[in-house]
Design a protein around this motif. Structure first.
Motif, PDB file in Angstrom:
ATOM      1  N   GLU A   1       0.810  -1.224   0.000  1.00 25.74           N
ATOM      2  CA  GLU A   1       0.000   0.000   0.000  1.00 25.74           C
ATOM      3  C   GLU A   1       0.841   1.271   0.000  1.00 25.74           C
ATOM      4  O   GLU A   1       0.531   2.239  -0.712  1.00 25.74           O
ATOM      5  CB  GLU A   1      -0.925  -0.006   1.218  1.00 25.74           C
ATOM      6  CG  GLU A   1      -1.923   1.137   1.220  1.00 25.74           C
ATOM      7  CD  GLU A   1      -2.867   1.070   2.402  1.00 25.74           C
ATOM      8  OE1 GLU A   1      -3.553   2.068   2.650  1.00 25.74           O
ATOM      9  OE2 GLU A   1      -2.923   0.012   3.070  1.00 25.74           O
ATOM     10  N   LYS A   2       1.918   1.298   0.795  1.00 24.50           N
ATOM     11  CA  LYS A   2       2.743   2.510   0.880  1.00 24.50           C
ATOM     12  C   LYS A   2       3.409   2.820  -0.453  1.00 24.50           C
ATOM     13  O   LYS A   2       3.461   3.977  -0.892  1.00 24.50           O
ATOM     14  CB  LYS A   2       3.790   2.353   1.983  1.00 24.50           C
ATOM     15  CG  LYS A   2       3.204   2.378   3.388  1.00 24.50           C
ATOM     16  CD  LYS A   2       4.299   2.300   4.442  1.00 24.50           C
ATOM     17  CE  LYS A   2       3.702   2.358   5.848  1.00 24.50           C
ATOM     18  NZ  LYS A   2       4.759   2.261   6.893  1.00 24.50           N
TER      19      LYS A   2
ATOM     20  N   ALA B   1       2.416   1.825  -3.448  1.00 26.47           N
ATOM     21  CA  ALA B   1       1.370   2.217  -4.399  1.00 26.47           C
ATOM     22  C   ALA B   1       0.955   3.668  -4.188  1.00 26.47           C
ATOM     23  O   ALA B   1       0.752   4.408  -5.158  1.00 26.47           O
ATOM     24  CB  ALA B   1       0.157   1.297  -4.238  1.00 26.47           C
ATOM     25  N   ARG B   2       0.847   4.072  -2.917  1.00 26.37           N
ATOM     26  CA  ARG B   2       0.430   5.438  -2.611  1.00 26.37           C
ATOM     27  C   ARG B   2       1.466   6.450  -3.058  1.00 26.37           C
ATOM     28  O   ARG B   2       1.126   7.504  -3.627  1.00 26.37           O
ATOM     29  CB  ARG B   2       0.175   5.572  -1.102  1.00 26.37           C
ATOM     30  CG  ARG B   2      -0.355   6.932  -0.682  1.00 26.37           C
ATOM     31  CD  ARG B   2      -1.648   7.259  -1.378  1.00 26.37           C
ATOM     32  NE  ARG B   2      -2.177   8.558  -0.945  1.00 26.37           N
ATOM     33  CZ  ARG B   2      -3.056   9.265  -1.641  1.00 26.37           C
ATOM     34  NH1 ARG B   2      -3.513   8.813  -2.809  1.00 26.37           N
ATOM     35  NH2 ARG B   2      -3.485  10.427  -1.191  1.00 26.37           N
ATOM     36  N   VAL B   3       2.743   6.161  -2.822  1.00 27.39           N
ATOM     37  CA  VAL B   3       3.811   7.073  -3.238  1.00 27.39           C
ATOM     38  C   VAL B   3       3.816   7.240  -4.758  1.00 27.39           C
ATOM     39  O   VAL B   3       3.892   8.353  -5.279  1.00 27.39           O
ATOM     40  CB  VAL B   3       5.190   6.565  -2.748  1.00 27.39           C
ATOM     41  CG1 VAL B   3       6.315   7.364  -3.418  1.00 27.39           C
ATOM     42  CG2 VAL B   3       5.292   6.681  -1.239  1.00 27.39           C
TER      43      VAL B   3
ATOM     44  N   GLN C   1       1.355   6.708  -6.834  1.00 29.58           N
ATOM     45  CA  GLN C   1       0.134   7.399  -7.260  1.00 29.58           C
ATOM     46  C   GLN C   1       0.251   8.905  -7.036  1.00 29.58           C
ATOM     47  O   GLN C   1      -0.125   9.698  -7.912  1.00 29.58           O
ATOM     48  CB  GLN C   1      -1.069   6.847  -6.507  1.00 29.58           C
ATOM     49  CG  GLN C   1      -2.403   7.415  -7.010  1.00 29.58           C
ATOM     50  CD  GLN C   1      -3.593   6.759  -6.354  1.00 29.58           C
ATOM     51  OE1 GLN C   1      -3.528   6.345  -5.202  1.00 29.58           O
ATOM     52  NE2 GLN C   1      -4.691   6.651  -7.089  1.00 29.58           N
ATOM     53  N   LEU C   2       0.786   9.320  -5.891  1.00 29.69           N
ATOM     54  CA  LEU C   2       0.947  10.751  -5.610  1.00 29.69           C
ATOM     55  C   LEU C   2       1.891  11.414  -6.608  1.00 29.69           C
ATOM     56  O   LEU C   2       1.620  12.511  -7.093  1.00 29.69           O
ATOM     57  CB  LEU C   2       1.458  10.943  -4.174  1.00 29.69           C
ATOM     58  CG  LEU C   2       0.452  10.673  -3.053  1.00 29.69           C
ATOM     59  CD1 LEU C   2       1.146  10.709  -1.697  1.00 29.69           C
ATOM     60  CD2 LEU C   2      -0.680  11.698  -3.102  1.00 29.69           C
TER      61      LEU C   2
ATOM     62  N   THR D   1       0.212  11.555 -10.088  1.00 34.58           N
ATOM     63  CA  THR D   1      -0.843  12.572 -10.087  1.00 34.58           C
ATOM     64  C   THR D   1      -0.231  13.970 -10.154  1.00 34.58           C
ATOM     65  O   THR D   1      -0.725  14.851 -10.873  1.00 34.58           O
ATOM     66  CB  THR D   1      -1.720  12.443  -8.821  1.00 34.58           C
ATOM     67  OG1 THR D   1      -2.295  11.134  -8.779  1.00 34.58           O
ATOM     68  CG2 THR D   1      -2.838  13.479  -8.827  1.00 34.58           C
TER      69      THR D   1
ATOM     70  N   GLU E   1      -5.274   4.945 -11.257  1.00 28.52           N
ATOM     71  CA  GLU E   1      -6.068   4.074 -10.391  1.00 28.52           C
ATOM     72  C   GLU E   1      -5.132   2.992  -9.890  1.00 28.52           C
ATOM     73  O   GLU E   1      -4.108   2.706 -10.515  1.00 28.52           O
ATOM     74  CB  GLU E   1      -7.257   3.449 -11.137  1.00 28.52           C
ATOM     75  CG  GLU E   1      -8.399   4.400 -11.389  1.00 28.52           C
ATOM     76  CD  GLU E   1      -9.636   3.683 -11.911  1.00 28.52           C
ATOM     77  OE1 GLU E   1      -9.865   2.517 -11.514  1.00 28.52           O
ATOM     78  OE2 GLU E   1     -10.357   4.279 -12.719  1.00 28.52           O
ATOM     79  N   THR E   2      -5.486   2.375  -8.775  1.00 30.93           N
ATOM     80  CA  THR E   2      -4.634   1.327  -8.214  1.00 30.93           C
ATOM     81  C   THR E   2      -5.394   0.016  -8.090  1.00 30.93           C
ATOM     82  O   THR E   2      -6.624  -0.009  -8.021  1.00 30.93           O
ATOM     83  CB  THR E   2      -4.107   1.722  -6.814  1.00 30.93           C
ATOM     84  OG1 THR E   2      -5.210   1.889  -5.922  1.00 30.93           O
ATOM     85  CG2 THR E   2      -3.295   3.007  -6.889  1.00 30.93           C
TER      86      THR E   2
ATOM     87  N   SER F   1      -4.586  -3.927  -6.036  1.00 36.66           N
ATOM     88  CA  SER F   1      -3.645  -4.588  -5.123  1.00 36.66           C
ATOM     89  C   SER F   1      -3.539  -6.093  -5.336  1.00 36.66           C
ATOM     90  O   SER F   1      -2.709  -6.753  -4.704  1.00 36.66           O
ATOM     91  CB  SER F   1      -4.048  -4.308  -3.664  1.00 36.66           C
ATOM     92  OG  SER F   1      -5.366  -4.762  -3.419  1.00 36.66           O
TER      93      SER F   1
END
Length: 227
Positions: free
Chosen positions: A12-13, A15-17, A19-20, A23, A30-31, A33
Protein backbone atom coordinates in the motif's frame (compact mmCIF):
# COMPACT_ATOMS: atom_id res chain seq x y z
CA UNK A 1 -5.69 15.06 -22.46
CA UNK A 2 -3.82 13.31 -19.63
CA UNK A 3 -2.67 9.72 -19.85
CA UNK A 4 -4.36 7.06 -17.70
CA UNK A 5 -2.07 4.74 -15.75
CA UNK A 6 -3.08 1.64 -13.79
CA UNK A 7 -0.82 0.96 -10.79
CA UNK A 8 -0.85 -2.69 -9.74
CA UNK A 9 0.99 -2.97 -6.43
CA UNK A 10 0.08 -4.92 -3.28
CA UNK A 11 2.29 -2.86 -0.95
CA UNK A 12 0.00 0.00 0.00
CA UNK A 13 2.74 2.51 0.88
CA UNK A 14 4.59 1.98 -2.41
CA UNK A 15 1.37 2.22 -4.40
CA UNK A 16 0.43 5.44 -2.61
CA UNK A 17 3.81 7.07 -3.24
CA UNK A 18 3.72 6.17 -6.94
CA UNK A 19 0.13 7.40 -7.26
CA UNK A 20 0.95 10.75 -5.61
CA UNK A 21 3.97 11.29 -7.84
CA UNK A 22 2.12 10.40 -11.03
CA UNK A 23 -0.84 12.57 -10.09
CA UNK A 24 1.56 15.47 -9.45
CA UNK A 25 2.98 14.93 -12.95
CA UNK A 26 -0.52 15.25 -14.42
CA UNK A 27 -1.39 11.58 -15.01
CA UNK A 28 -4.76 10.05 -14.17
CA UNK A 29 -4.29 6.99 -11.98
CA UNK A 30 -6.07 4.07 -10.39
CA UNK A 31 -4.63 1.33 -8.21
CA UNK A 32 -5.16 -2.41 -7.83
CA UNK A 33 -3.64 -4.59 -5.12
CA UNK A 34 -4.30 -8.08 -6.53
CA UNK A 35 -3.98 -9.75 -9.90
CA UNK A 36 -7.72 -10.39 -10.09
CA UNK A 37 -8.53 -6.74 -9.35
CA UNK A 38 -5.93 -5.64 -11.91
CA UNK A 39 -7.52 -7.72 -14.68
CA UNK A 40 -10.97 -6.48 -13.76
CA UNK A 41 -9.86 -2.85 -14.03
CA UNK A 42 -7.89 -3.58 -17.18
CA UNK A 43 -10.97 -4.91 -18.95
CA UNK A 44 -13.25 -2.13 -17.71
CA UNK A 45 -10.97 0.81 -18.49
CA UNK A 46 -8.90 2.33 -21.28
CA UNK A 47 -5.30 2.50 -20.11
CA UNK A 48 -2.30 4.24 -21.63
CA UNK A 49 0.20 2.38 -19.43
CA UNK A 50 0.24 -0.25 -16.68
CA UNK A 51 2.72 -0.47 -13.81
CA UNK A 52 2.66 -4.10 -12.71
CA UNK A 53 4.20 -5.64 -9.61
CA UNK A 54 5.43 -9.18 -10.26
CA UNK A 55 4.79 -10.54 -6.75
CA UNK A 56 1.02 -10.29 -6.23
CA UNK A 57 -1.38 -12.27 -4.05
CA UNK A 58 -3.50 -14.69 -6.03
CA UNK A 59 -2.66 -14.30 -9.69
CA UNK A 60 1.01 -13.49 -10.18
CA UNK A 61 2.13 -10.44 -12.12
CA UNK A 62 3.42 -12.70 -14.90
CA UNK A 63 0.03 -14.37 -15.28
CA UNK A 64 -1.67 -10.96 -15.30
CA UNK A 65 0.78 -9.85 -18.00
CA UNK A 66 0.09 -12.97 -20.06
CA UNK A 67 -3.65 -12.34 -19.94
CA UNK A 68 -3.23 -8.66 -20.78
CA UNK A 69 -1.15 -9.53 -23.82
CA UNK A 70 -3.75 -12.02 -25.01
CA UNK A 71 -6.14 -9.07 -25.31
CA UNK A 72 -3.91 -6.09 -26.04
CA UNK A 73 -0.53 -6.16 -27.76
CA UNK A 74 0.14 -2.42 -27.57
CA UNK A 75 -0.60 -1.00 -24.10
CA UNK A 76 2.83 -0.60 -22.45
CA UNK A 77 3.52 -2.56 -19.27
CA UNK A 78 6.39 -1.78 -16.91
CA UNK A 79 7.13 -4.55 -14.40
CA UNK A 80 8.02 -3.63 -10.82
CA UNK A 81 9.88 -6.25 -8.77
CA UNK A 82 12.47 -6.82 -6.08
CA UNK A 83 14.05 -9.56 -8.19
CA UNK A 84 17.00 -8.27 -10.17
CA UNK A 85 18.46 -11.40 -11.77
CA UNK A 86 18.97 -11.46 -15.52
CA UNK A 87 16.72 -14.54 -15.80
CA UNK A 88 13.83 -12.72 -14.11
CA UNK A 89 14.25 -9.69 -16.36
CA UNK A 90 14.44 -11.80 -19.52
CA UNK A 91 11.38 -13.79 -18.42
CA UNK A 92 9.39 -10.61 -17.93
CA UNK A 93 10.40 -9.14 -21.27
CA UNK A 94 9.70 -12.42 -23.05
CA UNK A 95 6.18 -12.38 -21.60
CA UNK A 96 5.54 -9.04 -23.28
CA UNK A 97 6.68 -6.41 -20.79
CA UNK A 98 8.01 -3.18 -22.28
CA UNK A 99 10.36 -2.38 -19.40
CA UNK A 100 11.51 -3.62 -16.00
CA UNK A 101 12.12 -1.62 -12.81
CA UNK A 102 13.91 -3.19 -9.84
CA UNK A 103 12.88 -2.12 -6.33
CA UNK A 104 13.90 0.09 -4.72
CA UNK A 105 13.97 2.61 -7.55
CA UNK A 106 14.20 6.35 -7.92
CA UNK A 107 10.87 7.92 -8.87
CA UNK A 108 12.65 10.16 -11.41
CA UNK A 109 13.85 7.10 -13.31
CA UNK A 110 10.39 5.56 -13.24
CA UNK A 111 8.89 8.78 -14.63
CA UNK A 112 11.49 8.84 -17.41
CA UNK A 113 10.73 5.26 -18.39
CA UNK A 114 7.00 5.97 -18.37
CA UNK A 115 7.55 8.90 -20.75
CA UNK A 116 9.70 6.74 -23.03
CA UNK A 117 7.06 3.98 -23.16
CA UNK A 118 4.29 6.47 -23.90
CA UNK A 119 6.29 8.01 -26.75
CA UNK A 120 6.89 4.61 -28.30
CA UNK A 121 3.24 3.65 -27.98
CA UNK A 122 2.19 6.91 -29.62
CA UNK A 123 4.32 6.01 -32.65
CA UNK A 124 2.76 2.54 -32.82
CA UNK A 125 -0.75 3.99 -32.74
CA UNK A 126 0.16 6.43 -35.49
CA UNK A 127 1.36 3.52 -37.64
CA UNK A 128 -1.85 1.58 -37.00
CA UNK A 129 -3.89 4.61 -37.97
CA UNK A 130 -2.27 4.41 -41.40
CA UNK A 131 -4.41 1.32 -41.93
CA UNK A 132 -7.62 1.84 -43.87
CA UNK A 133 -10.78 0.29 -42.49
CA UNK A 134 -14.18 0.18 -44.16
CA UNK A 135 -16.74 -1.82 -42.22
CA UNK A 136 -14.95 -5.11 -41.37
CA UNK A 137 -12.43 -4.69 -44.20
CA UNK A 138 -8.94 -3.66 -43.09
CA UNK A 139 -6.12 -2.72 -45.46
CA UNK A 140 -2.55 -2.50 -44.15
CA UNK A 141 -0.89 -0.39 -46.82
CA UNK A 142 2.61 -0.77 -45.39
CA UNK A 143 2.49 -4.57 -45.16
CA UNK A 144 0.21 -4.86 -48.21
CA UNK A 145 -2.13 -7.13 -46.28
CA UNK A 146 -5.92 -7.28 -46.42
CA UNK A 147 -8.34 -8.87 -43.96
CA UNK A 148 -12.10 -8.94 -43.73
CA UNK A 149 -13.84 -10.05 -40.57
CA UNK A 150 -10.42 -11.16 -39.33
CA UNK A 151 -9.99 -13.44 -42.35
CA UNK A 152 -6.93 -12.91 -44.54
CA UNK A 153 -7.68 -12.13 -48.19
CA UNK A 154 -4.93 -13.11 -50.60
CA UNK A 155 -4.59 -10.59 -53.45
CA UNK A 156 -2.23 -10.24 -56.37
CA UNK A 157 -0.18 -7.01 -56.48
CA UNK A 158 -2.52 -5.52 -59.10
CA UNK A 159 -5.63 -6.51 -57.15
CA UNK A 160 -4.19 -4.92 -54.03
CA UNK A 161 -3.38 -1.68 -55.87
CA UNK A 162 -6.92 -1.58 -57.25
CA UNK A 163 -8.49 -2.15 -53.84
CA UNK A 164 -6.23 0.43 -52.23
CA UNK A 165 -7.18 3.07 -54.80
CA UNK A 166 -10.88 2.41 -54.24
CA UNK A 167 -10.41 2.45 -50.45
CA UNK A 168 -8.57 5.77 -50.59
CA UNK A 169 -11.72 7.26 -52.15
CA UNK A 170 -14.53 5.66 -50.11
CA UNK A 171 -18.12 6.41 -51.08
CA UNK A 172 -16.85 8.01 -54.29
CA UNK A 173 -17.73 6.70 -57.75
CA UNK A 174 -14.58 6.16 -59.81
CA UNK A 175 -14.79 5.69 -63.56
CA UNK A 176 -12.62 3.31 -65.59
CA UNK A 177 -10.31 6.06 -66.83
CA UNK A 178 -9.55 7.24 -63.30
CA UNK A 179 -8.84 3.69 -62.20
CA UNK A 180 -6.68 2.92 -65.22
CA UNK A 181 -4.61 6.07 -64.78
CA UNK A 182 -3.90 5.44 -61.12
CA UNK A 183 -3.62 1.64 -60.97
CA UNK A 184 -2.23 0.81 -64.43
CA UNK A 185 -0.55 4.13 -65.17
CA UNK A 186 -1.01 6.90 -67.71
CA UNK A 187 1.03 5.01 -70.28
CA UNK A 188 -1.38 2.05 -70.35
CA UNK A 189 -2.92 1.64 -73.81
CA UNK A 190 -4.76 -1.66 -73.38
CA UNK A 191 -8.48 -2.35 -73.27
CA UNK A 192 -10.39 -0.52 -70.53
CA UNK A 193 -12.31 -3.77 -69.94
CA UNK A 194 -9.31 -4.88 -67.89
CA UNK A 195 -10.83 -2.84 -65.05
CA UNK A 196 -14.06 -4.84 -65.21
CA UNK A 197 -12.09 -8.09 -65.18
CA UNK A 198 -10.13 -7.13 -62.07
CA UNK A 199 -13.22 -5.79 -60.34
CA UNK A 200 -14.74 -9.26 -60.76
CA UNK A 201 -11.60 -10.88 -59.35
CA UNK A 202 -11.66 -8.49 -56.40
CA UNK A 203 -15.37 -8.88 -55.73
CA UNK A 204 -15.07 -12.66 -55.70
CA UNK A 205 -12.30 -12.54 -53.13
CA UNK A 206 -13.49 -9.80 -50.78
CA UNK A 207 -17.31 -9.95 -51.01
CA UNK A 208 -18.05 -13.62 -51.69
CA UNK A 209 -19.23 -15.34 -48.52
CA UNK A 210 -20.00 -12.11 -46.65
CA UNK A 211 -23.53 -10.88 -46.00
CA UNK A 212 -22.91 -7.28 -47.06
CA UNK A 213 -21.06 -6.40 -50.28
CA UNK A 214 -18.61 -3.52 -50.09
CA UNK A 215 -17.68 -3.21 -53.77
CA UNK A 216 -20.52 -1.64 -55.76
CA UNK A 217 -21.14 -1.02 -59.46
CA UNK A 218 -22.75 2.25 -60.50
CA UNK A 219 -24.11 1.42 -63.93
CA UNK A 220 -22.85 3.56 -66.74
CA UNK A 221 -20.39 5.37 -64.45
CA UNK A 222 -17.94 3.16 -62.58
CA UNK A 223 -17.26 1.55 -59.23
CA UNK A 224 -17.17 2.52 -55.59
CA UNK A 225 -16.24 1.05 -52.22
CA UNK A 226 -18.66 1.76 -49.38
CA UNK A 227 -20.33 0.15 -46.38
Amino acid sequence: MSHKILIVEDEEKIARVIQLELTYEGYETETASTGTEALDKFHKGQWDLILLDVMLPGLSGMEVLRRIRSNDSIVPVILLTARDSVIDKVNGLDHGANDYMTKPFQIEELLARIRACLRMTSLLYQEKQLDIQISDLRIDEKAREVTRGGQTIELTPREFDLLLFLAQHPQQVLNREQILNDVWGFDYYGDTNVVDVYIRYLRKKMDHGFSKPLLHTVRGVGYMLKE
